[in-house]
Design a protein around this motif. Structure first.
Motif, mmCIF file in Angstrom:
data_model
loop_
_atom_site.group_PDB
_atom_site.id
_atom_site.type_symbol
_atom_site.label_atom_id
_atom_site.label_comp_id
_atom_site.label_asym_id
_atom_site.label_seq_id
_atom_site.Cartn_x
_atom_site.Cartn_y
_atom_site.Cartn_z
ATOM 1 N N ARG A 230 0.753 -1.163 0.035
ATOM 2 C CA ARG A 230 0.054 0.158 -0.104
ATOM 3 C C ARG A 230 0.990 1.289 0.018
ATOM 4 N NH1 ARG A 230 -2.733 3.759 2.907
ATOM 5 N NH2 ARG A 230 -4.894 4.137 2.344
ATOM 6 N N THR A 231 1.797 1.282 0.728
ATOM 7 C CA THR A 231 2.787 2.508 0.891
ATOM 8 C C THR A 231 3.409 2.788 -0.616
ATOM 9 O OG1 THR A 231 3.505 1.591 3.284
ATOM 10 C CG2 THR A 231 4.773 3.444 1.847
ATOM 11 N N LEU B 235 -5.182 -0.443 -7.057
ATOM 12 C CA LEU B 235 -4.249 -1.231 -6.790
ATOM 13 C C LEU B 235 -4.240 -1.828 -5.387
ATOM 14 C CD1 LEU B 235 -1.343 0.691 -8.566
ATOM 15 C CD2 LEU B 235 -2.068 -1.484 -9.154
ATOM 16 N N VAL B 236 -4.687 -0.956 -4.486
ATOM 17 C CA VAL B 236 -4.619 -1.047 -3.028
ATOM 18 C C VAL B 236 -5.798 -2.341 -2.818
ATOM 19 C CG1 VAL B 236 -5.379 -0.051 -0.794
ATOM 20 C CG2 VAL B 236 -3.992 1.204 -2.356
ATOM 21 N N ARG C 258 -7.070 -8.185 -1.881
ATOM 22 C CA ARG C 258 -7.378 -9.407 -2.048
ATOM 23 C C ARG C 258 -6.354 -10.540 -2.469
ATOM 24 N NH1 ARG C 258 -10.397 -6.000 -5.618
ATOM 25 N NH2 ARG C 258 -9.229 -6.870 -7.438
ATOM 26 N N SER C 259 -4.975 -10.080 -2.826
ATOM 27 C CA SER C 259 -3.990 -10.912 -3.149
ATOM 28 C C SER C 259 -2.833 -10.643 -2.196
ATOM 29 C CB SER C 259 -3.963 -10.990 -4.754
ATOM 30 O OG SER C 259 -4.839 -11.150 -5.308
ATOM 31 N N PRO C 260 -2.789 -10.799 -1.080
ATOM 32 C CA PRO C 260 -1.666 -10.378 -0.355
ATOM 33 C C PRO C 260 -0.183 -10.968 -0.602
ATOM 34 C CG PRO C 260 -3.002 -11.789 0.925
ATOM 35 C CD PRO C 260 -3.882 -11.374 -0.385
ATOM 36 N N ARG C 261 -0.348 -12.351 -1.253
ATOM 37 C CA ARG C 261 0.820 -12.965 -1.399
ATOM 38 C C ARG C 261 1.456 -12.182 -2.579
ATOM 39 N NH1 ARG C 261 2.141 -17.390 1.568
ATOM 40 N NH2 ARG C 261 0.537 -18.157 2.657
ATOM 41 N N GLU C 262 0.629 -12.004 -3.554
ATOM 42 C CA GLU C 262 1.043 -11.439 -5.137
ATOM 43 C C GLU C 262 1.638 -9.928 -4.504
ATOM 44 O OE1 GLU C 262 -0.475 -9.952 -9.289
ATOM 45 O OE2 GLU C 262 -1.976 -10.896 -7.814
ATOM 46 N N ALA C 263 0.845 -9.310 -3.887
ATOM 47 C CA ALA C 263 1.395 -8.117 -3.485
ATOM 48 C C ALA C 263 3.002 -8.045 -2.618
ATOM 49 C CB ALA C 263 0.368 -7.159 -2.615
ATOM 50 N N GLU C 264 2.867 -8.899 -2.030
ATOM 51 C CA GLU C 264 4.296 -9.101 -0.858
ATOM 52 C C GLU C 264 5.446 -9.341 -2.089
ATOM 53 O OE1 GLU C 264 6.776 -9.277 2.085
ATOM 54 O OE2 GLU C 264 4.765 -8.580 1.951
#
Length: 450
Positions: free
Chosen positions: A300-301, A320-321, A326-332
């Motif tokens: 998010r940052t 994007l946020v 919805r997809s925390p692993r992909e975001a990580e």
């Protein structure tokens, strides 16, 4: 395959529940093997755990039957129970996507404990605690057997809750501490660290009387149930609440920072988006890197930062946020990729002879170019825009495009790095007269940011 042992036993493949036909004892046997992946568990130990040290006469033959059924059930998913000496082992190759929540829980707690930055620590504890769906094998074992399998898990969870609360308080997030810990206050009256965190949060929320009441309840419980008084740390906190000690107030905002959409971001001092991206990390010149120096703490940052620098439109950032949630692993994964790109970009900009760093930056810039289209803007000029196909990588690709533009610009030759030991931020210095990037103290200020 994903195995869930925290809470009721469950196995999942591609989002669907599988292995539903396993009997209770077979689930228990499989769970024992999953708790020690790759290690041989002797038949005698399996017998003791399956029948609580009171086995039937045919226990060995029954274990052999259970193993045979497990082998048949696991075979379609590429998993195998091997016979090793006088026991059995189950290998779970990580490269094949097999996961066990208990293993991930322990690993994430280790990473959280090692993190120096409060935001990073909080994020890691959040991920670990999200895996907790209840006591170990809630539907398969009783409390006595749970303690034999791994009696530390419940304590690790409580400790994680307390450590996360400390990190949240360090960032001024007392409202989150209230939401997380209030439901546990009556359930765990003897946890002094938990009580201390909750008292601090109550005080910062303007609920001083409730903080004092919580202390009195805790003091009474300790005296009646354990015959002891509050420890020194809790007693000191009580005194500070009574005297309205200013040290209990919310931590101040970080220096040289701007608050944007709920995120702390560093001041813009570099003079170019590619440099500002590098400047989301202070402490480049110090080894090891100082805690609190990384401003890119969550995906998010990263997205908010891209919007703040006009690399992404407001509506795009919001999308994007939402997708990242919805997809925390992909975001990580994208966040990790962005941090790696930042390291390569910094090396490329500070050392024009670093061919390896340049190649890495150029490769990402080429990917960004493939995701861009040329559009006509309302001002009558053509603009390159990243398409939705960029997905969560859009902030990274937008930064890579800006970096490519800077690398082809003569201004690239005027880039300087702040010499402060705690800094190393990059800035443009066309006149060749600036020595420091900001106020001559940016390193110490940015290093303590957010």
């Amino acid at each position: 395959m994903e195995f869930r042992l925290l809470g009721p036993f469950g196995a999942w493949q591609d989002g669907e529940r599988v292995l539903r036909g396993l009997r209770r004892q077979e689930r228990r046997l499989l769970a024992v093997l999953l708790l020690e992946p790759g290690a041989a568990v002797t038949t005698d130990r399996l017998i003791g755990l399956l029948w609580n040290d009171d086995p039937p006469a045919a226990a060995r033959a029954t274990v052999h039957t259970y193993v045979g059924r497990l082998r048949a059930a696991l075979r379609p998913y590429g998993l195998r129970v091997d016979t090793r000496h006088d026991g059995y082992a189950l290998d779970l190759p990580a490269t094949d996507g097999h996961r066990v929540d208990v293993t991930e829980f322990r690993a994430e707690l280790g990473r959280a404990a090692a993190a120096g930055d409060p935001a990073e620590k909080t994020r890691r504890y959040d991920r670990a605690l999200a895996l907790w769906r209840g006591p170990l094998l809630a539907d398969v074992v009783d409390d006595a057997l749970r303690d034999r399998l791994d009696g530390r898990l419940a304590e690790l969870r409580l400790s994680a809750l307390e450590q996360r609360a400390r990190a949240q308080l360090a960032m001024g997030l007392h409202e989150r501490v209230l939401a997380d810990l209030t439901p546990l206050a009556d359930e765990l009256p003897g946890r002094e660290d938990l009580v201390a965190a909750l008292m601090t949060a109550l005080y910062r929320a303007g609920r001083r009387a409730e903080a004092l009441e919580l202390y009195e309840r805790t003091r009474a419980y300790l005296a009646e149930e354990l015959g002891v008084g509050p420890g020194p740390a809790l007693a000191t906190l009580h005194h500070r609440v009574l005297t309205a000690d200013p040290r209990l107030d919310r931590p101040p905002a970080p220096l040289y920072a701007v608050r944007v959409d709920g995120e702390w971001l560093p001041w813009s001092t570099g003079g170019h988006p590619a440099l500002e991206f590098c400047n989301t990390f202070a402490g480049w010149r110090r080894a090891p890197r100082i805690p609190g120096s990384d401003w890119l703490r969550t995906y998010r940052t990263l997205a908010v930062w891209a919007g703040h620098l006009d690399l992404a439109e407001e509506g795009v950032v919001a999308g994007l946020v939402e997708r990242a949630e919805r997809s925390p692993r992909e975001a990580e994964a994208v966040l990790a990729e962005a941090r790696e790109f930042r390291t390569r970009l910094y090396a490329c900009l500070t050392d024009p002879t670093d061919a390896r760093a340049f190649a890495a930056v150029a490769a990402t810039a080429r990917e960004a170019a493939r995701a861009a289209v040329l559009t006509l803007g309302p001002d009558g000029l053509a603009h390159w825009r990243l398409t939705p196909a960029a997905g969560l990588r859009l902030p990274l690709y937008a930064t890579a495009r800006a970096a490519a533009d800077l690398l082809t610009d003569p201004r690239r030759l005027t880039i300087r790095a702040c010499p402060s030991d705690d800094c190393g931020w990059l800035f443009l210095d066309a006149a060749g007269r600036r020595r420091w990037c900001s106020l001559s103290t940016c390193g110490g200020g940015a290093g303590g940011g957010g």
